[in-house]
Design a protein around this motif. Structure first.
Motif, PDB file in Angstrom:
ATOM      1  N   ALA A  65     -29.091  12.077  15.957  1.00 43.29           N
ATOM      2  CA  ALA A  65     -29.780  12.348  16.978  1.00 43.29           C
ATOM      3  C   ALA A  65     -28.910  12.388  18.577  1.00 43.29           C
ATOM      4  N   ASP A  66     -27.890  11.150  18.337  1.00 45.55           N
ATOM      5  CA  ASP A  66     -27.302  11.078  19.380  1.00 45.55           C
ATOM      6  C   ASP A  66     -26.286  12.085  19.653  1.00 45.55           C
ATOM      7  N   ARG A  67     -25.770  12.694  18.395  1.00 48.20           N
ATOM      8  CA  ARG A  67     -24.648  13.667  18.464  1.00 48.20           C
ATOM      9  C   ARG A  67     -25.236  14.937  18.611  1.00 48.20           C
ATOM     10  N   TRP A  70     -32.055   9.517  30.499  1.00 42.29           N
ATOM     11  CA  TRP A  70     -32.800  11.025  29.901  1.00 42.29           C
ATOM     12  C   TRP A  70     -31.927  11.232  28.899  1.00 42.29           C
ATOM     13  N   HIS A  71     -30.602  10.762  28.826  1.00 41.92           N
ATOM     14  CA  HIS A  71     -29.889  10.932  27.397  1.00 41.92           C
ATOM     15  C   HIS A  71     -30.605  10.098  26.401  1.00 41.92           C
ATOM     16  N   ILE A  72     -30.945   8.804  26.720  1.00 41.06           N
ATOM     17  CA  ILE A  72     -31.595   7.708  25.747  1.00 41.06           C
ATOM     18  C   ILE A  72     -32.968   8.438  25.411  1.00 41.06           C
ATOM     19  N   GLY A 123     -23.284  20.196  29.684  1.00 41.90           N
ATOM     20  CA  GLY A 123     -23.427  19.646  30.801  1.00 41.90           C
ATOM     21  C   GLY A 123     -22.946  18.363  30.978  1.00 41.90           C
ATOM     22  N   ARG A 124     -23.055  17.426  29.716  1.00 36.92           N
ATOM     23  CA  ARG A 124     -22.704  16.030  29.993  1.00 36.92           C
ATOM     24  C   ARG A 124     -21.233  16.188  29.741  1.00 36.92           C
ATOM     25  N   ALA A 125     -20.614  16.809  29.109  1.00 39.64           N
ATOM     26  CA  ALA A 125     -19.066  16.765  28.957  1.00 39.64           C
ATOM     27  C   ALA A 125     -18.417  17.048  30.373  1.00 39.64           C
ATOM     28  N   GLY A 140     -23.362  10.118  32.089  1.00 38.75           N
ATOM     29  CA  GLY A 140     -23.740  10.879  30.673  1.00 38.75           C
ATOM     30  C   GLY A 140     -24.517   9.912  30.039  1.00 38.75           C
ATOM     31  N   HIS A 141     -24.840   8.723  30.410  1.00 37.19           N
ATOM     32  CA  HIS A 141     -25.666   7.754  29.516  1.00 37.19           C
ATOM     33  C   HIS A 141     -26.940   7.184  30.405  1.00 37.19           C
ATOM     34  N   ASP A 142     -27.407   8.191  31.232  1.00 31.66           N
ATOM     35  CA  ASP A 142     -28.634   7.877  31.948  1.00 31.66           C
ATOM     36  C   ASP A 142     -29.846   7.831  31.039  1.00 31.66           C
ATOM     37  N   LEU A 158     -31.432   1.492  21.942  1.00 28.89           N
ATOM     38  CA  LEU A 158     -30.582   0.405  22.382  1.00 28.89           C
ATOM     39  C   LEU A 158     -29.190   0.863  22.093  1.00 28.89           C
ATOM     40  N   HIS A 159     -29.031   2.203  21.442  1.00 27.76           N
ATOM     41  CA  HIS A 159     -27.563   2.347  20.930  1.00 27.76           C
ATOM     42  C   HIS A 159     -26.624   2.485  22.113  1.00 27.76           C
ATOM     43  N   ASP A 160     -26.857   2.764  23.470  1.00 29.56           N
ATOM     44  CA  ASP A 160     -25.822   2.833  24.299  1.00 29.56           C
ATOM     45  C   ASP A 160     -26.177   1.604  25.282  1.00 29.56           C
ATOM     46  N   ILE A 161     -26.680   0.735  25.121  1.00 31.06           N
ATOM     47  CA  ILE A 161     -27.037  -0.796  25.893  1.00 31.06           C
ATOM     48  C   ILE A 161     -25.778  -1.117  26.835  1.00 31.06           C
TER      49      ILE A 161
HETATM   50 NI    NI Z   1     -25.558   7.913  23.286  1.00 30.92          NI
END
Ligand code: NI
Ligand code: ADP
Length: 224
Positions: free
Chosen positions: A130-132, A35-37, A142-144, A31-33, A64-67
């Motif tokens: 944006a992240d939420r 395309w999420h970023i 889908g991500r869940a 879920g952190h691919d 960088l939020h999920d780096i």
């Molecule tokens: Ni995120």
């Protein structure tokens, strides 16, 4: 509004950061691919333009939020901010920009239903929105389930009711089925949006999730 997106130039440091993150996150299936970023980046840009926020800080923090997510670093909450700082310093970023971006990366994630958000800067509130937004709606559903599969969770278990988490620790160590995640996080997000535009978008995505859950339980019970 979208024309604003096309008109705003992308800063060279933002472009280099996007390339770096894209390479680093390629192929993630949790879920952190990339395309999420990418979705968070584009949504954050849109919100930043609407809110007249500092675009470079917003874009860098979105990228960088999920780096280095704590879920994948033995619960180490400091790893993401450390890597974000190291990257920005290696690129010779303005120290004020680095401080702002690292501060956002430190505070962006959801820590449980009973834990308040502390995000003192507009730029950070935009990235959080944006992240939420990417955690709800059709993409969020889908991500869940993608995350649930990745983590070896059951889709649903009527014997395990959802919980309310009053500490970041309780939230972090939960292990319930994916449907519980809707009640423990996803359905709470619309009321935790900061910007008016995100609130509007969240309302529609929220409604879709409620429809999905209603239908899920009717099918589960053989009623539909
Ligand atoms: Ni995120
Ligand atoms: P984000 O990147 O939006 O901050 P997280 O890092 O918390 O979100 O999680 C990444 C994705 O995985 C999100 O779509 C989130 O809803 C989903 N997710 C996280 N924890 C769970 C869980 N326990 N069950 C199902 N999905 C989850």
């Amino acid at each position: 509004m979208t024309s604003g997106l096309l008109e705003e130039p992308v800063h060279p440091l933002v472009e280099r950061t996007a390339a770096h993150i894209r390479e680093k996150m390629a192929g993630d299936s949790s879920g952190h691919d990339w395309w999420h970023i990418h979705r968070v980046w584009m949504m954050a840009r849109r919100l930043a333009i609407e809110e007249r926020a500092d675009l470079v800080v917003v874009e860098l923090a979105a990228l960088l939020h999920d780096i280095a997510d704590w879920k994948f670093h033995n619960g180490d909450l400091g790893e993401g901010p450390r890597q974000a700082r190291a990257w920005l310093e290696s690129q010779g970023a303005d120290p004020d920009v680095t401080t702002a971006v690292v501060g956002i990366v430190e505070r962006v994630s959801f820590k449980g239903a009973g834990v308040a958000d502390e995000m003192p800067w507009l730029e950070g509130r935009i990235v959080q929105d944006a992240d939420r937004l990417d955690a709800i709606g059709a993409v969020g559903i889908g991500r869940a389930f993608a995350y649930g599969g990745h983590a070896g969770r059951l889709m649903y278990d009527p014997d395990q009711p959802p919980e309310r988490h009053d500490s970041a620790e309780a939230y972090r160590t939960r292990s319930g089925p994916t449907i519980n995640h809707f009640y423990e996080k996803l359905l709470l997000l619309k009321d935790r949006m900061h910007t008016p535009a995100a609130r509007r978008i969240a309302a529609e995505r929220h409604e879709l999730m409620e429809g999905f859950l209603g239908r899920f339980f009717r099918e589960w019970n053989g009623e539909a």
